[in-house]
Motif scaffolding. Structure first.
Motif, PDB file in Angstrom:
ATOM      1  N   UNK A  97       0.851  -1.145   0.135  1.00  0.00           N
ATOM      2  CA  UNK A  97       0.153   0.106   0.011  1.00  0.00           C
ATOM      3  C   UNK A  97       0.941   1.367  -0.272  1.00  0.00           C
ATOM      4  N   UNK A  98       0.732   1.850  -1.147  1.00  0.00           N
ATOM      5  CA  UNK A  98       1.517   3.319  -1.197  1.00  0.00           C
ATOM      6  C   UNK A  98       0.450   4.427  -0.648  1.00  0.00           C
ATOM      7  N   UNK A  99       0.887   4.950   0.686  1.00  0.00           N
ATOM      8  CA  UNK A  99       0.069   5.594   1.443  1.00  0.00           C
ATOM      9  C   UNK A  99       0.527   7.209   1.443  1.00  0.00           C
ATOM     10  N   UNK A 100      -0.043   7.874   0.541  1.00  0.00           N
ATOM     11  CA  UNK A 100       0.266   9.307   0.220  1.00  0.00           C
ATOM     12  C   UNK A 100      -0.599  10.241   1.147  1.00  0.00           C
ATOM     13  N   UNK A 101      -1.942   9.546   1.603  1.00  0.00           N
ATOM     14  CA  UNK A 101      -2.898  10.329   2.364  1.00  0.00           C
ATOM     15  C   UNK A 101      -3.668  11.179   1.652  1.00  0.00           C
ATOM     16  N   UNK A 102      -3.839  10.987   0.192  1.00  0.00           N
ATOM     17  CA  UNK A 102      -4.282  11.784  -0.838  1.00  0.00           C
ATOM     18  C   UNK A 102      -5.112  10.981  -1.956  1.00  0.00           C
ATOM     19  N   UNK A 131       4.753  -5.225   7.738  1.00  0.00           N
ATOM     20  CA  UNK A 131       5.744  -4.065   8.136  1.00  0.00           C
ATOM     21  C   UNK A 131       5.088  -2.818   7.464  1.00  0.00           C
ATOM     22  N   UNK A 132       5.764  -1.603   8.012  1.00  0.00           N
ATOM     23  CA  UNK A 132       5.241  -0.287   7.489  1.00  0.00           C
ATOM     24  C   UNK A 132       6.741   0.341   7.458  1.00  0.00           C
ATOM     25  N   UNK A 133       6.987   0.898   6.181  1.00  0.00           N
ATOM     26  CA  UNK A 133       8.359   1.593   5.885  1.00  0.00           C
ATOM     27  C   UNK A 133       8.310   2.948   5.256  1.00  0.00           C
ATOM     28  N   UNK A 154       2.364  -8.137   4.035  1.00  0.00           N
ATOM     29  CA  UNK A 154       1.698  -6.728   3.821  1.00  0.00           C
ATOM     30  C   UNK A 154       2.896  -5.615   3.920  1.00  0.00           C
ATOM     31  N   UNK A 155       3.042  -4.891   3.116  1.00  0.00           N
ATOM     32  CA  UNK A 155       3.967  -3.631   3.064  1.00  0.00           C
ATOM     33  C   UNK A 155       3.201  -2.460   3.151  1.00  0.00           C
ATOM     34  N   UNK A 156       3.076  -1.548   4.121  1.00  0.00           N
ATOM     35  CA  UNK A 156       2.788  -0.186   4.163  1.00  0.00           C
ATOM     36  C   UNK A 156       3.900   0.883   3.986  1.00  0.00           C
ATOM     37  N   UNK A 157       3.690   1.344   2.803  1.00  0.00           N
ATOM     38  CA  UNK A 157       4.846   2.529   2.440  1.00  0.00           C
ATOM     39  C   UNK A 157       4.239   4.035   2.825  1.00  0.00           C
ATOM     40  N   UNK A 158       5.024   4.593   3.379  1.00  0.00           N
ATOM     41  CA  UNK A 158       4.452   5.958   3.604  1.00  0.00           C
ATOM     42  C   UNK A 158       5.152   6.797   2.560  1.00  0.00           C
ATOM     43  N   UNK A 159       4.463   7.792   1.781  1.00  0.00           N
ATOM     44  CA  UNK A 159       4.920   8.231   0.520  1.00  0.00           C
ATOM     45  C   UNK A 159       4.469   9.889   0.696  1.00  0.00           C
ATOM     46  N   UNK A 160       5.566  10.498  -0.031  1.00  0.00           N
ATOM     47  CA  UNK A 160       5.089  11.958   0.027  1.00  0.00           C
ATOM     48  C   UNK A 160       4.032  12.132  -0.937  1.00  0.00           C
ATOM     49  N   UNK A 161       3.450  13.377  -1.126  1.00  0.00           N
ATOM     50  CA  UNK A 161       2.437  13.486  -2.163  1.00  0.00           C
ATOM     51  C   UNK A 161       3.064  14.438  -3.498  1.00  0.00           C
TER      52      UNK A 161
END
Length: 191
Positions: A97-102, A131-133, A154-161
């Motif tokens: 999951x590529x999570x940019x929050x938008x 995991x979260x990276x 499951x890999x959670x990836x916090x990304x920029x917008x």
């Protein structure tokens, strides 16, 4: 923190090296992956939000190949019910999951992801590895470990917008995406 394209480059490299199928949810992610590196083994889920993971699960039920499902946070929230099915996958399934929050493809509106824990949802769904990276080194390590496992990760990836201008659209008709992907994984042909 990684941007979308940096994460997709690492995912593509891992998929290529591991001969993995990639199912990528709609929006800008499939467009960006196509622009980075088009492969017959990529299934670009065009126009149907939240269905990359269910397709990857179904593929894993019928194939011995590693499946990587890549979704944005909005796609994942839309298809949350599929997370409960992920542990039924056979072989290796990697859910990223590529999570940019938008919702980047519709103007950058804030998604509900800021108030939701994808990690806790994956743990509750009983993924074997969760995991979260947020950086390239950690993502590379997590991807490498996940594609070499014989279970569901499951890999959670916090990304920029910030990922620059929208990439061009995937030029294939959905029937062509299906045909080339199916031919690639048919028993008599290996890509």
């Amino acid at each position: 923190m990684l941007n979308r394209d940096e994460a997709l480059v690492l995912i593509n490299r891992t998929a290529h090296d591991g001969s993995a199928a990639v199912f990528i949810g709609n929006g800008l992610n499939p467009r960006a992956l196509h622009a980075i590196a088009d492969r017959d083994e990529n299934f670009y889920m065009m126009g149907s939000m939240g269905l990359a993971l269910p397709l990857a699960i179904g593929f894993s039920q019928r194939s011995k190949s590693t499946a990587i499902a890549v979704e944005g946070d909005g796609n994942t929230l839309m298809g949350m019910s599929a997370m409960a099915l992920a542990p039924t996958a056979r072989g290796t399934l990697v859910h990223v999951v590529l999570d940019n929050g938008v919702y980047a493809s519709t103007g950058g509106q804030r998604s509900p992801a800021h108030a939701f824990s994808f990690v806790k949802a994956a743990e509750a769904a009983r993924y074997q590895t969760v995991v979260s990276v947020s950086d390239g080194s950690a993502l590379s390590k997590a991807l490498s470990s996940a594609v070499n496992a014989q279970h569901t990760s499951f890999i959670h990836v916090r990304t920029t917008t910030d990922s620059g201008p929208p990439p061009p659209r995937v030029p294939y008709h959905p029937a062509d995406i299906t045909s080339r992907f199916t031919a690639c994984f048919h028993e008599s042909k290996a890509c």
